[in-house]
Scaffold this active site. Structure first.
Site, PDB file in Angstrom:
ATOM      1  N   PHE A   1      -2.404  -2.139  -9.962  1.00 42.60           N
ATOM      2  CA  PHE A   1      -2.801  -3.302  -9.177  1.00 42.60           C
ATOM      3  C   PHE A   1      -4.090  -3.958  -9.654  1.00 42.60           C
ATOM      4  O   PHE A   1      -4.519  -4.960  -9.082  1.00 42.60           O
ATOM      5  CB  PHE A   1      -2.934  -2.941  -7.692  1.00 42.60           C
ATOM      6  CG  PHE A   1      -3.812  -1.756  -7.397  1.00 42.60           C
ATOM      7  CD1 PHE A   1      -5.190  -1.818  -7.548  1.00 42.60           C
ATOM      8  CD2 PHE A   1      -3.251  -0.577  -6.940  1.00 42.60           C
ATOM      9  CE1 PHE A   1      -5.987  -0.731  -7.266  1.00 42.60           C
ATOM     10  CE2 PHE A   1      -4.045   0.521  -6.643  1.00 42.60           C
ATOM     11  CZ  PHE A   1      -5.421   0.444  -6.807  1.00 42.60           C
TER      12      PHE A   1
ATOM     13  N   LYS B   1      -7.193  -2.725   4.089  1.00 37.70           N
ATOM     14  CA  LYS B   1      -5.893  -2.071   4.193  1.00 37.70           C
ATOM     15  C   LYS B   1      -5.332  -2.264   5.599  1.00 37.70           C
ATOM     16  O   LYS B   1      -6.041  -2.114   6.595  1.00 37.70           O
ATOM     17  CB  LYS B   1      -6.007  -0.590   3.847  1.00 37.70           C
ATOM     18  CG  LYS B   1      -7.092   0.173   4.559  1.00 37.70           C
ATOM     19  CD  LYS B   1      -7.257   1.574   3.985  1.00 37.70           C
ATOM     20  CE  LYS B   1      -8.438   2.303   4.622  1.00 37.70           C
ATOM     21  NZ  LYS B   1      -8.679   3.618   4.007  1.00 37.70           N
TER      22      LYS B   1
ATOM     23  N   ARG C   1      -8.697   9.662  -8.329  1.00 34.40           N
ATOM     24  CA  ARG C   1      -9.728   8.853  -7.674  1.00 34.40           C
ATOM     25  C   ARG C   1     -11.072   9.562  -7.649  1.00 34.40           C
ATOM     26  O   ARG C   1     -12.122   8.916  -7.546  1.00 34.40           O
ATOM     27  CB  ARG C   1      -9.310   8.478  -6.255  1.00 34.40           C
ATOM     28  CG  ARG C   1      -9.175   9.649  -5.312  1.00 34.40           C
ATOM     29  CD  ARG C   1      -8.758   9.179  -3.920  1.00 34.40           C
ATOM     30  NE  ARG C   1      -9.789   8.375  -3.305  1.00 34.40           N
ATOM     31  CZ  ARG C   1      -9.574   7.298  -2.548  1.00 34.40           C
ATOM     32  NH1 ARG C   1      -8.337   6.903  -2.320  1.00 34.40           N
ATOM     33  NH2 ARG C   1     -10.560   6.648  -2.011  1.00 34.40           N
TER      34      ARG C   1
ATOM     35  N   GLU D   1      -1.729   3.232  -8.550  1.00 33.15           N
ATOM     36  CA  GLU D   1      -1.265   4.405  -7.808  1.00 33.15           C
ATOM     37  C   GLU D   1      -0.034   4.956  -8.501  1.00 33.15           C
ATOM     38  O   GLU D   1       0.658   4.255  -9.240  1.00 33.15           O
ATOM     39  CB  GLU D   1      -0.918   4.046  -6.361  1.00 33.15           C
ATOM     40  CG  GLU D   1      -2.124   3.680  -5.520  1.00 33.15           C
ATOM     41  CD  GLU D   1      -2.001   4.170  -4.092  1.00 33.15           C
ATOM     42  OE1 GLU D   1      -1.277   5.155  -3.849  1.00 33.15           O
ATOM     43  OE2 GLU D   1      -2.626   3.550  -3.223  1.00 33.15           O
TER      44      GLU D   1
ATOM     45  N   LYS E   1       0.875  -1.175   0.000  1.00 34.18           N
ATOM     46  CA  LYS E   1       0.000   0.000   0.000  1.00 34.18           C
ATOM     47  C   LYS E   1       0.909   1.220   0.000  1.00 34.18           C
ATOM     48  O   LYS E   1       1.558   1.525   0.991  1.00 34.18           O
ATOM     49  CB  LYS E   1      -0.925   0.020   1.217  1.00 34.18           C
ATOM     50  CG  LYS E   1      -1.922   1.171   1.146  1.00 34.18           C
ATOM     51  CD  LYS E   1      -2.821   1.249   2.338  1.00 34.18           C
ATOM     52  CE  LYS E   1      -3.921   2.294   2.112  1.00 34.18           C
ATOM     53  NZ  LYS E   1      -3.424   3.592   1.623  1.00 34.18           N
TER      54      LYS E   1
END
Length: 502
Positions: free
Chosen positions: A295, A372, A232, A261, A212
Site C-alpha cells: 500500500f 483505521k 513491523r 501487509e 484493512k
C-alpha cells in the site's frame, strides 16, 4: 561517568509522572556523558542493553548471588564492555563462563546498581513509551530540534546511535541520515477513526480508502536481486518467506522499498486466521503460502519518496507492484467509500484505512493522516498478569490483567481483566509461557513483565475507581495475541478514555 549516575537518572524518571521532569532528568544525564558513554547510557535508560542475545535470562541471573560493594565505582564503559563480553560468550561451556562474568560484574556493583542491572537484563526496565521521552531528552541535551532527532531515528532505527549523532554532530549529522535501501524504516502508524463518515469529513476529498487486512505488516527492500523482508517491529524474516522474496524479485524495477501487509488465504480467497500467518514468520515455507498486498512505496529506482505526498507515492507504487497493490479507491465519495468498507468486511477483512493523499510518510509516527475504520471496538493492550483458573480451568493461567500504555513513559496502567474468548489451546499456551515472564508469583496469580501485547474486543469503557486510570473495559474478550507488536505500540490510556465519550 559512573553507572550510579545512570541508576540515579533512571530512578528519577520512575519517580515522577511529569513528562517534563522525565525529559529534564534524562537530558541532564546525557549532557554529562562522554562520547563513548552516550550510546550505552541511552540504551539502558530506554530499557535494554545495546547488545542482543546476552544469554542472561531470569534463571541465569537468579543464580548470581554476590555481596554488593558499599561505594559506587563501576563506570559505564566498563559495564558496556562486560555486556559485550557476555554477548560474545558462546559454545561449549558458555553457561559457566557467563556465570563467572556476571559474578564479577555484580560483585563490583552496589545494591542499587545490582538491582538496576538485574532489571535491565531481564527486560523489566522497559517502560513502553519511554522511547518517545528519550527522543525529547536527546533533543534537549543536544539543543537541536526534536523533529530532526525523530526523523534520524526513524530512518536509522537505532536510538543509541541517533543520540550519539545528535550530541556529537548536531543538526548537520542528523540531517545527513537518509533512507538506505537495506536498512528498515520504522513504519508509519494509523489512528483509530470514530467512524467512516468522521474520517472522510476530516480527510476528504483528497483521500484514499483501501482495505484493512487481517494480516501482518511487512516492509520489503530490494536492490537488484537482493531482497530483504522485515516485520513491523523491524525483525528480519527474509529466510522464512521465500514466496514474498520471489514476488518482489520479479517486479519491474531495480531498487524499491515497499510497505504492505501479508496474509495466508484460503482456497476461496478469504483470509486464514491471523495466527496462521504469524506462524510462518518463524518457520520455513510449507504448504501455507503468504500473499503480499502493498500500500505504499518509499523508494523507487534511486528516488526517495518519503517526503512526497501520498498521491505521488501511490503513482510509484502502481508502477512498481501492479496487481500486488492493496485494493482501494482514490477520492471516493461517501457512497463509494461505504461500498468499499462493505466489500472489505464481506471478504473477511477488518475494515478500511482512510488516508490523506497530501500527507508525506511520517515514519514511526501515529497521526491523523492515516485513520483505521473497524466496525467493532478493539484495543491492543499489555498483559500485566494472570490468575490461576478454577472449575474447568483449574491448573491453567486464565484471567489476564490488562494495561494501557502510559504516553508519558510510565508503567502500563491497568484497565481491566478478562477470561473470555480463550480456547483450550490458548489457555495451555498462557500456562506454559507466562511463568518464564514472571516478575512476581503469589498464591493465585502470576504478575508479568510488560512484554506481551494482546488484542481485545470490547463494548466500550466505563468510569471506574477500581483501576488507577479511572476507567475500566466493558465486556472485554481476547481476540488474539500480537507477537508482531511491542508494548511501545500498545494503545494508550487516552485511547481507552476516549471510549467513554462514545
Amino acid at each position: 561517568m559512573l553507572l550510579a549516575d545512570v541508576v540515579a537518572a533512571s530512578a528519577a524518571v520512575g519517580a515522577t509522572r511529569s513528562r517534563t521532569a522525565k525529559t529534564a532528568a534524562l537530558a541532564a544525564l546525557l549532557r554529562s556523558a562522554g562520547h563513548e558513554e552516550i550510546e550505552p547510557a541511552t540504551a539502558w535508560l530506554a530499557g535494554e542493553p545495546r547488545q542482543s542475545r546476552l544469554g542472561t535470562g531470569w534463571r541465569t541471573l537468579s543464580g548470581v548471588d554476590v555481596a554488593p560493594v558499599g561505594e559506587p565505582r563501576l563506570r559505564v564503559a566498563a559495564v558496556d564492555a562486560a555486556l559485550a563480553a557476555l554477548a560474545a560468550t558462546t559454545g561449549t561451556g558458555s553457561t559457566a563462563r557467563r556465570a563467572v562474568l556476571l559474578g564479577e560484574l555484580f560483585g563490583a556493583a552496589t545494591a542499587d546498581e545490582q538491582s538496576f542491572m538485574r532489571r535491565l537484563l531481564t527486560g523489566e526496565l522497559r517502560q513502553g513509551a519511554l522511547e518517545g521521552v528519550m527522543l525529547e531528552a536527546v533533543a534537549a541535551a543536544a539543543d537541536v530540534p526534536a523533529a530532526a532527532v525523530r526523523r534520524a531515528f526513524m530512518l536509522s532505527g537505532r536510538l543509541p546511535a541517533t543520540a550519539r549523532l545528535a550530541l556529537t554532530e548536531g543538526v548537520t549529522g542528523l540531517d545527513a541520515v537518509r533512507l538506505r535501501v537495506g536498512t528498515p524504516v520504522r513504519p508509519m502508524l494509523a489512528s483509530p477513526a470514530d467512524s467512516l463518515d468522521a474520517a472522510l469529513a476530516e480527510l476528504a476529498p483528497a483521500a484514499s480508502v483501501e482495505f484493512k487486512l487481517d494480516g501482518a505488516r511487512i516492509q520489503v527492500h530490494r536492490e537488484g536481486d537482493d531482497v530483504r523482508v522485515w516485520t513491523r517491529t523491524l525483525r528480519e524474516i527474509t529466510t522464512s518467506v521465500p514466496e514474498l522474496v520471489e514476488v518482489v524479485r520479479g517486479l519491474p524495477c531495480q531498487s524499491v522499498v515497499l510497505d504492505g501487509e501479508t496474509l495466508a488465504l484460503r482456497d476461496d480467497g478469504r483470509p486464514r486466521p491471523f495466527q496462521e500467518t504469524m506462524s510462518r514468520f518463524g518457520a520455513a515455507a510449507g504448504e501455507l503460502l503468504l500473499q503480499p498486498f502493498f500500500f505504499d512505496c518509499l523508494h523507487l529506482d534511486g528516488t526517495d519518496l518519503l517526503d512526497e505526498p501520498l498521491h505521488v507515492r501511490l503513482d510509484a507504487l502502481e508502477r512498481a507492484v501492479g496487481a500486488h497493490r492493496m485494493p482501494g479507491a482514490l477520492r471516493p465519495n461517501a457512497d463509494e467509500a461505504a461500498d468499499l468498507l462493505e466489500r472489505a468486511l464481506d471478504a473477511g477483512h477488518e475494515g478500511v484505512m482512510v488516508k490523506s493523499l497530501d500527507a508525506p510518510y511520517a515514519a514511526g509516527r501515529r497521526g491523523r493522516a492515516w485513520q483505521k475504520v473497524k466496525p467493532v471496538h478493539t484495543l491492543d493492550l499489555v498483559v500485566l498478569g494472570a490468575e490461576w483458573g478454577y472449575g474447568r480451568r483449574t491448573g491453567t493461567l486464565s484471567n489476564i490483567h490488562l494495561g494501557a500504555r502510559d504516553p508519558d513513559g510510565g508503567e502500563p496502567i491497568m484497565v481491566g481483566k478478562t477470561f473470555k474468548g480463550m480456547t483450550d489451546e490458548l489457555l495451555a499456551w498462557q500456562t506454559s509461557t507466562f511463568p518464564s515472564l514472571a516478575r512476581e508469583q503469589t498464591g493465585h496469580a502470576v504478575l508479568l513483565r510488560p512484554e506481551l501485547v494482546v488484542e481485545i474486543e470490547l463494548d466500550g469503557a466505563q468510569r471506574s475507581t477500581r483501576y488507577p486510570g479511572g476507567v475500566a473495559l466493558r465486556f472485554a474478550r481476547v481476540l488474539r495475541y500480537r507477537p508482531d507488536k511491542t508494548p511501545a505500540e500498545a494503545d494508550t490510556i487516552d485511547t481507552v478514555r476516549k471510549l467513554l465519550r462514545e
